[in-house]
Design a protein around this motif. Structure first.
Motif, PDB file in Angstrom:
ATOM      1  N   ASP A  12      -3.506  -8.638   3.577  1.00 36.62           N
ATOM      2  CA  ASP A  12      -2.724  -7.431   3.505  1.00 36.62           C
ATOM      3  C   ASP A  12      -1.098  -7.889   3.083  1.00 36.62           C
ATOM      4  O   ASP A  12      -0.786  -9.080   3.474  1.00 36.62           O
ATOM      5  CB  ASP A  12      -2.472  -6.863   4.978  1.00 36.62           C
TER       6      ASP A  12
ATOM      7  N   VAL B 227      -7.244   6.822  -5.964  1.00 37.88           N
ATOM      8  CA  VAL B 227      -7.947   5.991  -4.938  1.00 37.88           C
ATOM      9  C   VAL B 227      -9.366   6.058  -4.988  1.00 37.88           C
ATOM     10  O   VAL B 227      -9.918   7.224  -5.258  1.00 37.88           O
ATOM     11  CB  VAL B 227      -7.680   6.275  -3.412  1.00 37.88           C
TER      12      VAL B 227
ATOM     13  N   ASP C 219      -7.441  -6.293   8.235  1.00 38.21           N
ATOM     14  CA  ASP C 219      -6.926  -4.857   8.148  1.00 38.21           C
ATOM     15  C   ASP C 219      -7.644  -4.223   9.394  1.00 38.21           C
ATOM     16  O   ASP C 219      -7.652  -2.873   9.677  1.00 38.21           O
ATOM     17  CB  ASP C 219      -7.587  -4.176   7.048  1.00 38.21           C
TER      18      ASP C 219
ATOM     19  N   HIS D 299       0.703   5.468  -5.591  1.00 35.64           N
ATOM     20  CA  HIS D 299      -0.902   5.532  -6.126  1.00 35.64           C
ATOM     21  C   HIS D 299      -0.896   6.388  -7.308  1.00 35.64           C
ATOM     22  O   HIS D 299      -0.513   7.560  -6.969  1.00 35.64           O
ATOM     23  CB  HIS D 299      -1.785   5.663  -4.979  1.00 35.64           C
TER      24      HIS D 299
ATOM     25  N   ARG E  64      -1.365  -5.291  10.002  1.00 32.55           N
ATOM     26  CA  ARG E  64      -0.808  -4.511   8.596  1.00 32.55           C
ATOM     27  C   ARG E  64       0.563  -4.521   8.575  1.00 32.55           C
ATOM     28  O   ARG E  64       1.352  -4.087   9.394  1.00 32.55           O
ATOM     29  CB  ARG E  64      -1.360  -3.152   8.761  1.00 32.55           C
TER      30      ARG E  64
ATOM     31  N   GLN F 226     -10.029   1.802  -1.919  1.00 35.95           N
ATOM     32  CA  GLN F 226      -9.207   1.089  -2.506  1.00 35.95           C
ATOM     33  C   GLN F 226      -8.323   1.735  -3.647  1.00 35.95           C
ATOM     34  O   GLN F 226      -8.858   2.348  -4.520  1.00 35.95           O
ATOM     35  CB  GLN F 226     -10.221  -0.198  -3.441  1.00 35.95           C
ATOM     36  N   GLN F 227      -7.028   1.735  -3.412  1.00 37.76           N
ATOM     37  CA  GLN F 227      -6.024   2.323  -4.144  1.00 37.76           C
ATOM     38  C   GLN F 227      -5.623   1.608  -5.608  1.00 37.76           C
ATOM     39  O   GLN F 227      -5.833   0.465  -5.946  1.00 37.76           O
ATOM     40  CB  GLN F 227      -4.715   2.519  -3.246  1.00 37.76           C
TER      41      GLN F 227
ATOM     42  N   HIS G  74     -10.062   2.606   5.830  1.00 39.91           N
ATOM     43  CA  HIS G  74      -9.437   1.512   4.968  1.00 39.91           C
ATOM     44  C   HIS G  74     -10.586   0.674   4.225  1.00 39.91           C
ATOM     45  O   HIS G  74     -10.239   0.545   3.192  1.00 39.91           O
ATOM     46  CB  HIS G  74      -8.364   0.679   5.625  1.00 39.91           C
TER      47      HIS G  74
ATOM     48  N   TYR H 192      -5.106   4.054   6.429  1.00 42.77           N
ATOM     49  CA  TYR H 192      -4.973   4.154   4.948  1.00 42.77           C
ATOM     50  C   TYR H 192      -3.354   4.801   4.558  1.00 42.77           C
ATOM     51  O   TYR H 192      -3.211   5.852   5.299  1.00 42.77           O
ATOM     52  CB  TYR H 192      -6.162   4.864   4.075  1.00 42.77           C
TER      53      TYR H 192
ATOM     54  N   ARG I 155     -13.022  -1.219  -0.404  1.00 38.45           N
ATOM     55  CA  ARG I 155     -11.803  -2.086  -0.147  1.00 38.45           C
ATOM     56  C   ARG I 155     -12.265  -3.720  -0.443  1.00 38.45           C
ATOM     57  O   ARG I 155     -11.576  -4.434  -0.973  1.00 38.45           O
ATOM     58  CB  ARG I 155     -11.622  -2.158   1.483  1.00 38.45           C
TER      59      ARG I 155
ATOM     60  N   GLU J  98       0.986  -1.344   0.170  1.00 37.87           N
ATOM     61  CA  GLU J  98      -0.010   0.013   0.114  1.00 37.87           C
ATOM     62  C   GLU J  98       0.957   1.361  -0.087  1.00 37.87           C
ATOM     63  O   GLU J  98       0.675   2.527  -0.412  1.00 37.87           O
ATOM     64  CB  GLU J  98      -0.980   0.001   1.145  1.00 37.87           C
ATOM     65  N   TRP J  99       1.987   1.119   0.456  1.00 38.78           N
ATOM     66  CA  TRP J  99       2.803   2.359   0.550  1.00 38.78           C
ATOM     67  C   TRP J  99       3.596   2.590  -0.792  1.00 38.78           C
ATOM     68  O   TRP J  99       4.144   3.651  -1.110  1.00 38.78           O
ATOM     69  CB  TRP J  99       3.988   2.268   1.712  1.00 38.78           C
TER      70      TRP J  99
END
Length: 326
Positions: free
Chosen positions: A147, A15, A205, A12, A209, A322-323, A318, A270, A87, A8-9
Motif C-alpha cells: 500500500d 476500476v 490491505d 481514477h 492502509r 484494481q483501480q 479491495h 476501497y 487486486r 488510492e485516493w
C-alpha cells in the motif's frame, strides 16, 4: 518525474472489479457473494459520480446475473478471469507527469495455493483493452501485498514479501530495489505478520492502509479474544518507530465461519472517486468503522456494504478491485 504508483485516493479513470462466477470455486455462498460484489460496484459507481466500473465476469451466465444486479452505468464484461481477486492478478498502473504504464507482475497463486485458468493472463488482457502500455516484470508481486501514500512511501509485511514461496532468490534488499524501479517506492515500511489464517501470507490491505501522506491506519484490537491483537500492536509500534503518523480503527474482532477464525477486516475498504466502500460483517464495530473512515475522508461518502459471503472466498472488496489512475 519518474514513474510512481499513485495513492488510492488520487483520481481514477476506472476500476476493474471481479465478479464471482464459478460454482465450483464458491459453492453455496456464490449467489450472496454475487449480490455483495454487485452492491460494492454500485456504491463505487455512486449513480455516475464515481469512476467507470468494469465488472468482469467469468461466464456468460454470470455476466447476465451481474447485469441484473448493477446500475445501468456499470459496464459488465465477460472474460476468462479465474477467480475475482484482481487486486493481485491485474496490472498495477504507474504514471509520471505525462504517461501511464501497466506493470504486469508474475503471479503464482499466492505461493502455489491456487491455480485457476485466466489468473495469469487477465492482467495483460484488461490493460491492453484499456489502451495501456504493458511492461512485464520478472518477479512475483500481488497488489494486495503493498500500500502506498503516493509520495514514495509504501508499507508491506515480512510475512508475505519475504516468504520463500514467492521469490526465493530475492532478499529484502533486492525486493526493495525492484519496488523502487518498478513502482517508484523510495521508502518501505516493513510490518511483521499479517492476520491469522490469511491464506495470502499476510497481505497489507487487511492490516494497514495509508489514508494520507505518511499517515497510516491500523486496527485497534477488539478485546482479549481478538486473534490479531498482538499483530495490530506490533504494526503500530513499527509504524510509529518508522516515523509514520498512526490512526486507529476498531477491529472486527474474533470472526468465525464454519467454526474457524477467518481474517475479516475493515481495512479491506476501497477508496473511490466519490465513495469509500468498507466491508461489513454484522459485527459490533461495523458502525464505528464507518464513522472512523468518514472522519478521515470528509470529502467522500463512506458506504458500508455487507461482505461476509465474499469473505468465504478468501478476501473482500479491495481484494476484488484494481483501480486505473487518470
Amino acid at each position: 518525474m519518474a514513474f510512481r504508483m499513485p495513492a488510492e485516493w488520487a483520481p481514477h479513470e476506472s476500476v476493474w472489479i471481479g465478479f464471482p462466477s464459478s460454482a465450483d470455486a464458491w459453492g453455496a455462498p456464490l449467489h450472496h457473494a454475487q449480490q455483495q460484489i454487485a452492491a460494492f460496484a454500485n456504491a463505487v459507481h455512486a449513480s455516475g459520480r464515481g469512476e467507470r466500473i468494469h465488472l468482469v465476469a467469468g461466464s456468460a451466465e454470470a455476466a447476465a446475473i451481474a447485469v441484473g444486479l448493477v446500475e445501468s452505468g456499470v459496464h459488465v464484461e465477460q472474460r476468462l478471469i479465474g477467480d475475482i481477486w484482481l487486486r493481485d492478478t491485474a496490472c498495477i498502473v504507474v504514471k509520471d507527469s505525462n504517461h501511464r504504464i501497466a506493470r504486469n507482475f508474475g503471479f503464482n497463486g499466492w505461493g502455489g495455493r491456487f491455480d485457476y485458468p485466466g489468473d495469469k493472463s487477465i492482467g495483460q488482457e484488461l490493460a491492453v483493452a484499456a489502451g495501456l502500455e504493458v511492461a512485464t516484470a520478472d518477479w512475483i508481486l500481488e497488489g494486495g501485498s503493498i500500500d502506498v501514500d503516493g509520495e514514495g512511501l509504501a508499507a508491506t509485511t515480512v510475512d508475505c514479501l519475504l516468504n520463500p514461496n514467492r521469490n526465493p532468490m530475492l532478499d529484502q534488499y533486492a525486493i526493495e530495489a525492484r519496488l523502487r524501479d518498478d513502482l517508484g517506492i523510495q521508502r518501505l515500511l516493513w510490518l511483521g505478520d499479517g492476520l491469522a489464517n490469511d491464506h495470502t501470507d499476510g497481505h497489507i490491505d487487511n492490516l494497514a492502509r495509508f489514508v494520507g501522506v505518511n499517515h497510516i491506519l491500523i486496527p485497534q484490537g477488539a478485546g482479549s479474544d481478538d486473534p490479531n491483537e498482538a499483530v495490530f500492536e506490533d504494526a503500530r509500534k513499527r509504524a510509529e518507530a518508522f516515523g509514520c503518523r498512526v490512526s486507529r480503527i476498531p477491529s472486527v474482532g474474533r470472526f468465525l465461519q464454519d467454526r474457524e477464525i477467518v481474517p475479516a477486516s475493515y481495512m479491506n475498504f476501497y477508496i473511490g472517486n466519490a465513495a469509500i466502500v468498507v466491508p461489513l460483517y454484522g459485527a459490533r464495530n461495523d458502525d464505528a468503522a464507518i464513522a472512523t473512515l468518514a472522519s478521515l475522508f470528509p470529502d467522500r461518502e463512506v458506504v458500508g456494504v455487507m461482505a461476509d459471503a465474499v469473505l468465504t472466498g478468501g478476501g473482500s472488496f479491495h481484494c476484488s478491485s484494481q483501480q486505473v489512475p487518470t
